[in-house]
Design a protein around this motif. Structure first.
Motif, PDB file in Angstrom:
ATOM      1  N   TYR A  63      -1.493  16.588   0.368  1.00 57.00           N
ATOM      2  CA  TYR A  63      -1.262  15.200   0.760  1.00 57.00           C
ATOM      3  C   TYR A  63      -1.475  14.342  -0.479  1.00 57.00           C
ATOM      4  CZ  TYR A  63      -1.599  16.855   5.582  1.00 57.00           C
ATOM      5  OH  TYR A  63      -1.396  17.522   6.765  1.00 57.00           O
ATOM      6  N   LEU A  64      -0.447  13.562  -0.830  1.00 57.54           N
ATOM      7  CA  LEU A  64      -0.478  12.820  -2.090  1.00 57.54           C
ATOM      8  C   LEU A  64       0.007  11.390  -1.894  1.00 57.54           C
ATOM      9  CD1 LEU A  64       1.432  15.474  -4.236  1.00 57.54           C
ATOM     10  CD2 LEU A  64      -1.019  15.051  -4.357  1.00 57.54           C
ATOM     11  N   PRO A  65      -0.451  10.450  -2.740  1.00 55.29           N
ATOM     12  CA  PRO A  65       0.208   9.141  -2.776  1.00 55.29           C
ATOM     13  C   PRO A  65       1.659   9.354  -3.171  1.00 55.29           C
ATOM     14  CG  PRO A  65      -1.867   9.102  -3.992  1.00 55.29           C
ATOM     15  CD  PRO A  65      -1.573  10.542  -3.694  1.00 55.29           C
ATOM     16  N   GLU A  66       2.578   8.603  -2.593  1.00 51.96           N
ATOM     17  CA  GLU A  66       4.003   8.861  -2.826  1.00 51.96           C
ATOM     18  C   GLU A  66       4.390   8.836  -4.302  1.00 51.96           C
ATOM     19  OE1 GLU A  66       6.711   5.391  -1.830  1.00 51.96           O
ATOM     20  OE2 GLU A  66       4.995   4.901  -0.574  1.00 51.96           O
ATOM     21  N   MET A  95       0.844  -1.197   0.000  1.00 49.35           N
ATOM     22  CA  MET A  95       0.000   0.000   0.000  1.00 49.35           C
ATOM     23  C   MET A  95       0.882   1.252   0.000  1.00 49.35           C
ATOM     24  SD  MET A  95      -2.970   1.095   2.711  1.00 49.35           S
ATOM     25  CE  MET A  95      -3.863   2.639   2.508  1.00 49.35           C
ATOM     26  N   SER A  96       0.550   2.199  -0.846  1.00 42.79           N
ATOM     27  CA  SER A  96       1.333   3.412  -0.998  1.00 42.79           C
ATOM     28  C   SER A  96       1.237   4.305   0.235  1.00 42.79           C
ATOM     29  CB  SER A  96       0.828   4.181  -2.225  1.00 42.79           C
ATOM     30  OG  SER A  96       1.446   5.438  -2.317  1.00 42.79           O
ATOM     31  N   ARG A  97       2.354   4.935   0.572  1.00 40.67           N
ATOM     32  CA  ARG A  97       2.332   5.923   1.641  1.00 40.67           C
ATOM     33  C   ARG A  97       1.696   7.217   1.152  1.00 40.67           C
ATOM     34  NH1 ARG A  97       8.568   6.175   3.298  1.00 40.67           N
ATOM     35  NH2 ARG A  97       8.665   5.780   1.048  1.00 40.67           N
ATOM     36  N   PRO A 126      10.200  28.259  -0.926  1.00 41.96           N
ATOM     37  CA  PRO A 126      10.826  26.983  -0.567  1.00 41.96           C
ATOM     38  C   PRO A 126       9.957  25.786  -0.948  1.00 41.96           C
ATOM     39  CG  PRO A 126      10.889  28.532   1.268  1.00 41.96           C
ATOM     40  CD  PRO A 126       9.970  29.116   0.246  1.00 41.96           C
ATOM     41  N   THR A 127      10.612  24.663  -1.110  1.00 43.33           N
ATOM     42  CA  THR A 127       9.924  23.389  -1.301  1.00 43.33           C
ATOM     43  C   THR A 127       9.857  22.689   0.043  1.00 43.33           C
ATOM     44  OG1 THR A 127      10.758  23.155  -3.563  1.00 43.33           O
ATOM     45  CG2 THR A 127      10.009  21.143  -2.454  1.00 43.33           C
ATOM     46  N   LEU A 128       8.662  22.245   0.419  1.00 48.98           N
ATOM     47  CA  LEU A 128       8.453  21.559   1.698  1.00 48.98           C
ATOM     48  C   LEU A 128       7.956  20.146   1.440  1.00 48.98           C
ATOM     49  CD1 LEU A 128       8.209  21.494   4.812  1.00 48.98           C
ATOM     50  CD2 LEU A 128       5.914  22.476   4.549  1.00 48.98           C
ATOM     51  N   VAL A 129       8.700  19.165   1.937  1.00 47.16           N
ATOM     52  CA  VAL A 129       8.367  17.757   1.756  1.00 47.16           C
ATOM     53  C   VAL A 129       8.376  17.066   3.106  1.00 47.16           C
ATOM     54  CG1 VAL A 129       9.157  15.557   0.781  1.00 47.16           C
ATOM     55  CG2 VAL A 129       9.361  17.657  -0.570  1.00 47.16           C
ATOM     56  N   LEU A 130       7.388  16.219   3.361  1.00 48.33           N
ATOM     57  CA  LEU A 130       7.385  15.362   4.541  1.00 48.33           C
ATOM     58  C   LEU A 130       6.907  13.972   4.145  1.00 48.33           C
ATOM     59  CD1 LEU A 130       6.193  18.376   5.658  1.00 48.33           C
ATOM     60  CD2 LEU A 130       6.389  17.141   7.820  1.00 48.33           C
ATOM     61  N   PHE A 131       7.519  12.954   4.770  1.00 46.21           N
ATOM     62  CA  PHE A 131       7.026  11.592   4.602  1.00 46.21           C
ATOM     63  C   PHE A 131       7.349  10.792   5.854  1.00 46.21           C
ATOM     64  CE2 PHE A 131      11.250  11.648   2.517  1.00 46.21           C
ATOM     65  CZ  PHE A 131      11.910  10.623   3.198  1.00 46.21           C
ATOM     66  N   THR A 132       6.649   9.697   6.029  1.00 43.04           N
ATOM     67  CA  THR A 132       6.843   8.852   7.205  1.00 43.04           C
ATOM     68  C   THR A 132       7.640   7.609   6.857  1.00 43.04           C
ATOM     69  OG1 THR A 132       4.784   7.667   6.789  1.00 43.04           O
ATOM     70  CG2 THR A 132       4.662   9.586   8.259  1.00 43.04           C
TER      71      THR A 132
END
Length: 287
Positions: A11-14, A1-3, A113-119
């Motif tokens: 909020y997007l699928p990876e 399953m995609s993060r 700026p570019t802002l990225v977050l992931f778990t």
């Protein structure tokens, strides 16, 4: 399953998250990052990570991302959407994309700026098998740039250090400059000798670890003596104990340095106790 990941307000699928090939994080390593641990679905030391992020951005004159005030909500939303119980949240801010390559910084009024977050889910983070056996390290020359206190995405040499350690059949590497240990590839380094916990003092030479600050505070509260100074590899090899700290390892015993056993060659009581205290207190204060 995609993060589910976060990119510039969405909020997007990876697999749907895209960043420009002209982003300065990609072209120039012109960005900073933070990793906040997750225990029991909650964030550990979040305020400390946010404060260090703000300092890193300020040191590089990168504008705060538009959603800066909402970072706690974004972290929590990602943890919930990805069902993270133990693991971490990676955050990265770059200077953004001006639509071409240039050494000169783009106008911050025009380029945001570019802002990225992931778990990253890491079951067993608190009950790590490595913590029960300890890890082995080698020493390598520290040839990084002089502002290691800024948590930038310039991680090539630390990655090379990890690979040097892997090639040597050990777990990690400690970086040495002018005969003294600065830090690990992705962690702060400590020894226990003469009844004292010894770790390098804060300066531009090392990262000002958030876990470091918490662990030293807990150590002092537990009436352990702390001495902040540089130490050598020979001192580490002759010490009673050694350990590292980081957001992803908490307190991790080091049992061998450059092929020489530290102490008994097994995790020592100080490191074991500090790990217990850190995890216990982190569970209480996580948000």
């Amino acid at each position: 399953m995609s993060r589910t990941v976060y990119l510039n307000g969405d909020y997007l699928p990876e697999e749907e998250a895209k960043v420009s090939i002209f982003d300065r994080g990609f072209l120039m390593a012109d960005g900073v990052y933070e990793v906040t641990s997750v225990l029991d679905g909650k964030l550990v030391d979040f305020d400390g990570h946010l404060a260090r992020l703000e300092r890193s951005l300020s040191e590089l004159d990168i504008e705060k991302p538009a959603a800066f005030d909402d970072l706690l909500e974004i972290h929590r939303e990602l943890v919930a959407r990805n069902n993270v119980v133990e693991g971490g949240v990676y955050l990265q801010v770059t200077r953004g994309s001006a639509g071409d390559r240039d050494f000169v910084f783009p106008d911050p009024e025009v380029v945001k700026p570019t802002l990225v977050l992931f778990t990253q889910s890491k079951p067993g983070l608190a009950d790590s098998p490595a913590a029960r056996t300890g890890i082995k390290v080698i020493s390598i020359d520290d040839i990084r740039w002089g502002r290691r206190d800024i948590k930038t995405v310039q991680l090539l040499y630390p990655s090379m250090g990890k690979m040097m350690a892997k090639a040597a059949g050990v777990d990690d590497a400690w970086l040495v400059e002018d005969g003294h240990v600065t830090e690990g590839t992705s962690n702060n380094a400590y020894i226990v000798t003469g009844g004292k916990i010894v770790t390098r003092d804060l300066s531009h030479d090392i990262l000002h670890g958030i876990t470091r600050a918490a662990v030293l505070r807990f150590a002092r509260e537990a009436q352990m003596e702390v001495e902040e100074r540089a130490f050598t590899i020979a001192e580490a090899q002759g010490a009673d104990e050694a350990f590292i700290t980081s957001a992803s390892t908490f307190v991790m015993p080091v049992v061998e340095v450059d092929g020489v056993k530290v102490g008994s060659g097994a995790p020592g009581p100080v490191a074991v106790r500090l790990r217990e205290i850190y995890i216990e207190e982190s569970r209480k204060s996580a948000i």
